[in-house]
Scaffold this motif. Structure first.
Motif, PDB file in Angstrom:
ATOM      1  N   ALA A  30       0.833  -1.210   0.000  1.00 31.66           N
ATOM      2  CA  ALA A  30       0.000   0.000   0.000  1.00 31.66           C
ATOM      3  C   ALA A  30       0.863   1.254   0.000  1.00 31.66           C
ATOM      4  N   ILE A  31       1.925   1.262   0.792  1.00 32.75           N
ATOM      5  CA  ILE A  31       2.837   2.419   0.825  1.00 32.75           C
ATOM      6  C   ILE A  31       3.493   2.607  -0.532  1.00 32.75           C
TER       7      ILE A  31
ATOM      8  N   SER B 268      -6.960  -1.247  -2.230  1.00 28.59           N
ATOM      9  CA  SER B 268      -7.161  -2.687  -2.379  1.00 28.59           C
ATOM     10  C   SER B 268      -6.175  -3.464  -1.502  1.00 28.59           C
ATOM     11  N   ALA B 269      -4.916  -3.035  -1.472  1.00 29.02           N
ATOM     12  CA  ALA B 269      -3.916  -3.690  -0.623  1.00 29.02           C
ATOM     13  C   ALA B 269      -4.288  -3.567   0.849  1.00 29.02           C
ATOM     14  N   LEU B 270      -4.799  -2.408   1.239  1.00 23.42           N
ATOM     15  CA  LEU B 270      -5.230  -2.220   2.623  1.00 23.42           C
ATOM     16  C   LEU B 270      -6.367  -3.174   2.976  1.00 23.42           C
ATOM     17  N   ARG B 271      -7.324  -3.318   2.070  1.00 22.21           N
ATOM     18  CA  ARG B 271      -8.449  -4.230   2.311  1.00 22.21           C
ATOM     19  C   ARG B 271      -7.970  -5.672   2.471  1.00 22.21           C
ATOM     20  N   LEU B 272      -7.045  -6.090   1.622  1.00 19.08           N
ATOM     21  CA  LEU B 272      -6.523  -7.456   1.708  1.00 19.08           C
ATOM     22  C   LEU B 272      -5.768  -7.677   3.014  1.00 19.08           C
ATOM     23  N   GLY B 273      -4.950  -6.703   3.394  1.00 17.33           N
ATOM     24  CA  GLY B 273      -4.204  -6.814   4.637  1.00 17.33           C
ATOM     25  C   GLY B 273      -5.109  -6.848   5.852  1.00 17.33           C
ATOM     26  N   LEU B 274      -6.128  -5.995   5.854  1.00 18.28           N
ATOM     27  CA  LEU B 274      -7.074  -5.982   6.970  1.00 18.28           C
ATOM     28  C   LEU B 274      -7.928  -7.248   6.994  1.00 18.28           C
TER      29      LEU B 274
ATOM     30  N   LEU C 131      -4.499   0.134   9.772  1.00 17.91           N
ATOM     31  CA  LEU C 131      -5.589   1.016  10.200  1.00 17.91           C
ATOM     32  C   LEU C 131      -5.168   2.484  10.163  1.00 17.91           C
ATOM     33  N   LYS C 132      -3.951   2.753  10.556  1.00 20.23           N
ATOM     34  CA  LYS C 132      -3.438   4.128  10.555  1.00 20.23           C
ATOM     35  C   LYS C 132      -3.340   4.669   9.128  1.00 20.23           C
ATOM     36  N   LEU C 133      -2.821   3.848   8.222  1.00 27.73           N
ATOM     37  CA  LEU C 133      -2.705   4.291   6.828  1.00 27.73           C
ATOM     38  C   LEU C 133      -4.088   4.463   6.205  1.00 27.73           C
ATOM     39  N   ARG C 134      -5.003   3.559   6.513  1.00 23.23           N
ATOM     40  CA  ARG C 134      -6.366   3.678   5.977  1.00 23.23           C
ATOM     41  C   ARG C 134      -7.019   4.978   6.450  1.00 23.23           C
ATOM     42  N   ALA C 135      -6.834   5.305   7.706  1.00 24.70           N
ATOM     43  CA  ALA C 135      -7.404   6.554   8.237  1.00 24.70           C
ATOM     44  C   ALA C 135      -6.740   7.763   7.581  1.00 24.70           C
TER      45      ALA C 135
END
Length: 163
Positions: A94-95, A108-114, A124-128
């Protein structure tokens, strides 16, 4: 048990972890090229049964990208495509995607990781920080469609007022 049967495997795993720790030290100092070198060494020393192999690879890819080598993104994507346990691999992806302004892929990467770890602090911090939106109510229409916007407002309930 496995270390007793395969002592070389245990020592290689330990060497990989040591290289990873060196990579982290250089990463924290923002010395991306040295960090990428050590993460690459960790990846090479890791066996195919090492659960951290894809983490090492994704760290190497992220550091390559941060040092100016855009091919590091492909390494991050490959590591994420093979990963099933480590949510940090998806954080690195994601970064990397955000660094190259690929916001949709980063989300999409954030969703998969979560999906692997819903409580992962970094994800969660990056998503926010980037502000991931909810999916549109009517998937066949654009999120910018007036009907979808209206339905989104009507169906939205802030957490503070939910019972």
């Amino acid at each position: 048990m496995r270390a007793a049967v395969y002592p070389a495997s245990h020592s290689r795993r330990r060497e990989a972890q040591d290289e990873y720790q060196l990579g982290l030290a250089f990463y924290r100092k923002k010395q991306w090229k040295m960090a990428a070198l050590h993460f690459g060494q960790a990846d090479q020393k890791a066996g195919h049964d090492d659960v951290y192999m894809h983490l090492y690879m994704s760290c190497q890819g992220l550091c390559q990208l941060l040092s100016g080598d855009s091919s590091g993104l492909n390494l991050c994507r490959y590591a994420a495509s093979m990963e099933t346990l480590q949510p940090a691999v998806f954080l690195n992806l994601a970064i990397a995607e955000l660094k190259l302004r690929h916001r949709k892929r980063a989300c999409s990467a954030l969703r998969l990781g979560l999906g692997l770890d819903p409580e992962h602090a970094g994800l969660l911090k990056l998503r926010a920080r980037i502000g991931v939106r909810r999916s549109p109510c009517l998937m066949f229409l654009s999120g910018n469609n007036l009907l979808n916007k209206w339905l989104g407002r009507v169906s939205y309930q802030p957490l503070s007022t939910a019972h």
